[in-house]
Enzyme design. Sequence first.
Site, PDB file in Angstrom:
ATOM      1  N   HIS A   1       7.544 -26.918   0.672  1.00  0.00           N
ATOM      2  CA  HIS A   1       6.859 -28.043   0.034  1.00  0.00           C
ATOM      3  C   HIS A   1       5.756 -27.564  -0.908  1.00  0.00           C
ATOM      4  O   HIS A   1       4.886 -28.327  -1.291  1.00  0.00           O
ATOM      5  CB  HIS A   1       6.286 -28.981   1.111  1.00  0.00           C
ATOM      6  CG  HIS A   1       7.351 -29.533   2.014  1.00  0.00           C
ATOM      7  ND1 HIS A   1       7.894 -30.787   1.849  1.00  0.00           N
ATOM      8  CD2 HIS A   1       8.011 -28.976   3.054  1.00  0.00           C
ATOM      9  CE1 HIS A   1       8.826 -30.984   2.770  1.00  0.00           C
ATOM     10  NE2 HIS A   1       8.918 -29.901   3.515  1.00  0.00           N
TER      11      HIS A   1
ATOM     12  N   GLU B   1       0.829  -1.209   0.000  1.00  0.00           N
ATOM     13  CA  GLU B   1       0.000   0.000   0.000  1.00  0.00           C
ATOM     14  C   GLU B   1       0.867   1.263   0.000  1.00  0.00           C
ATOM     15  O   GLU B   1       0.450   2.317  -0.470  1.00  0.00           O
ATOM     16  CB  GLU B   1      -0.939  -0.009   1.216  1.00  0.00           C
ATOM     17  CG  GLU B   1      -2.324   0.492   0.868  1.00  0.00           C
ATOM     18  CD  GLU B   1      -3.333   0.323   1.978  1.00  0.00           C
ATOM     19  OE1 GLU B   1      -4.429  -0.165   1.685  1.00  0.00           O
ATOM     20  OE2 GLU B   1      -3.061   0.678   3.144  1.00  0.00           O
TER      21      GLU B   1
ATOM     22  N   LYS C   1     -13.672   0.829  -4.155  1.00  0.00           N
ATOM     23  CA  LYS C   1     -14.757   1.308  -3.290  1.00  0.00           C
ATOM     24  C   LYS C   1     -15.788   2.071  -4.114  1.00  0.00           C
ATOM     25  O   LYS C   1     -16.989   1.868  -3.977  1.00  0.00           O
ATOM     26  CB  LYS C   1     -14.189   2.252  -2.220  1.00  0.00           C
ATOM     27  CG  LYS C   1     -13.376   1.581  -1.150  1.00  0.00           C
ATOM     28  CD  LYS C   1     -13.064   2.590  -0.060  1.00  0.00           C
ATOM     29  CE  LYS C   1     -12.005   2.055   0.878  1.00  0.00           C
ATOM     30  NZ  LYS C   1     -11.475   3.080   1.761  1.00  0.00           N
TER      31      LYS C   1
HETATM   32  O1  PA5 Z   1      -3.074   1.702   5.805  1.00  0.00           O
HETATM   33  C1  PA5 Z   1      -4.144   2.212   5.572  1.00  0.00           C
HETATM   34  O2  PA5 Z   1      -4.331   3.439   5.624  1.00  0.00           O
HETATM   35  C2  PA5 Z   1      -5.341   1.349   5.246  1.00  0.00           C
HETATM   36  O3  PA5 Z   1      -4.978   0.021   5.072  1.00  0.00           O
HETATM   37  C3  PA5 Z   1      -6.375   1.439   6.339  1.00  0.00           C
HETATM   38  O4  PA5 Z   1      -5.821   1.019   7.545  1.00  0.00           O
HETATM   39  C4  PA5 Z   1      -7.606   0.598   6.010  1.00  0.00           C
HETATM   40  O5  PA5 Z   1      -8.135   0.960   4.765  1.00  0.00           O
HETATM   41  C5  PA5 Z   1      -8.670   0.773   7.081  1.00  0.00           C
HETATM   42  O6  PA5 Z   1      -9.041   2.120   7.170  1.00  0.00           O
HETATM   43  P1  PA5 Z   1      -9.840   2.671   8.421  1.00  0.00           P
HETATM   44  O7  PA5 Z   1      -8.996   2.495   9.637  1.00  0.00           O
HETATM   45  O8  PA5 Z   1     -10.083   4.112   8.112  1.00  0.00           O
HETATM   46  O9  PA5 Z   1     -11.107   1.876   8.535  1.00  0.00           O
END
Ligand code: PA5
Length: 434
Positions: A306, A285, A420
């Site tokens: 394996h 990410e 989304k």
């Molecule tokens: O690292 C990030 O910003 C994302 O992976 C969020 O943690 C994830 O989308 C969850 O978001 P939120 O905490 O706003 O629900």
Amino acid sequence: MKIDLEYAEFYKKLEELSAWKEKAEKALETLKGFVADGSQPVGWLTLPEDYDKDEIARIRDAAARIRQQCEVFVVIGVGGSYLGARSAMDFLWGKDRNAFRKEGPAICFAGTDLDGEELARLLEYCEGKSVCVNVISKSGTTTEPAVAFRFFRGWMEEKYGKEAASRIFVTTDERPRPGTLKELALKEGYECFKVPGNIGGRYSVLSAVGLLPIAVSGADLGALLDGAAKAKEEFTNNPFETNLCMQYAAMRNLFYNDGKKLELFSFFRPAADAIGEWLKQLFAESEGKEGKGIYPCSAVYTRDLHSIGQYVQEGERMFFETMVLFDPALSDPTVPNAAENVDGLNYLAGKNLSYINDNAAKATCLAHSNGGVPVLCLRFPRPSEECLGYLYYFFELACALSGTMLGINPFDQPGVEQYKTEMFRNLGKPGYTK
Ligand code: PA5
């Protein structure tokens, strides 16, 4: 910790590592600049020292109440609001903690997906048991945890009536103004913990996001934060020549520049499986944007030798391997001698499992490097809270440095929004037209 390059030596490009020194040092200066001017969410960089002491005291207090009050603790969150706690829990207590634990509640996770069967199973498991819930969402609006929380809130209210409020804990951001989840918490009187505004989800394990569930599991938060503070001291002050974090970030860029587009994180501990998941989220990410980035994947050995072991040994050579190793844990059984050596294993009698595992690790390093895969061995101390805090900080900083050197912003995730938007259109969410 140490980085052992013995099994990457054949990869001659690594000799050019010092050419990356300036870029790595500049990246660290850039991150420090963000701390000073607040222009990027780098609160995690100073967190091991400037964490909110009152908040930690409240976390400890809530964790003690939860441990005393309930049999099942349901943690609702996704992505960075989930993987830190999950990885710590498994790493410290083993993947089967719920079945093997001697004290404290079972800790179950929800809101990581939209699968009805999983949710129904968990709700059924909770029937007849004493339950507390921690919903964790920085934005407070992420669909997966929001949907799971709606189910659990209803379930808790039906079961406990007004008492439900004292069993629900909310971890969310409140800046620039209270969001949806915070507003709900204020209305219902749930106890709240904060996701600091200057810490993004995947860098938040050492904030209340990770710390409340980790404390409920029975872990020592002081040792966890001490480990992170130790890493901070080492990796934000030492020059490139003695700074393993900068060197690792530089190696990643060197490999990437030379066509190694994939990094395989491997472990010789099943309990570290979820650390692999945490690393995948952190790096993917943070770095996967603008058509760039190393694709992170993970394996747990010897199990996966394996399965994907075959590919690692002989498949396409487009990756490097980062083996994350730990000193032997305290419990280290010895292979028993058998009077009749029918299984032929007496050559191992009297040997500790860690000895056998270490030999498997050395053999794997040798085999994979002989197969043309450069293997970096990152050696961490014995598994403990302190080791874990140190590891989290090391990789968070390495990721931010590496991403900065790559020329992308490691703190945003614009691509996550695409699915989304499409999903909301399909579902007819107000404001989204087909
Ligand atoms: O690292 C990030 O910003 C994302 O992976 C969020 O943690 C994830 O989308 C969850 O978001 P939120 O905490 O706003 O629900």
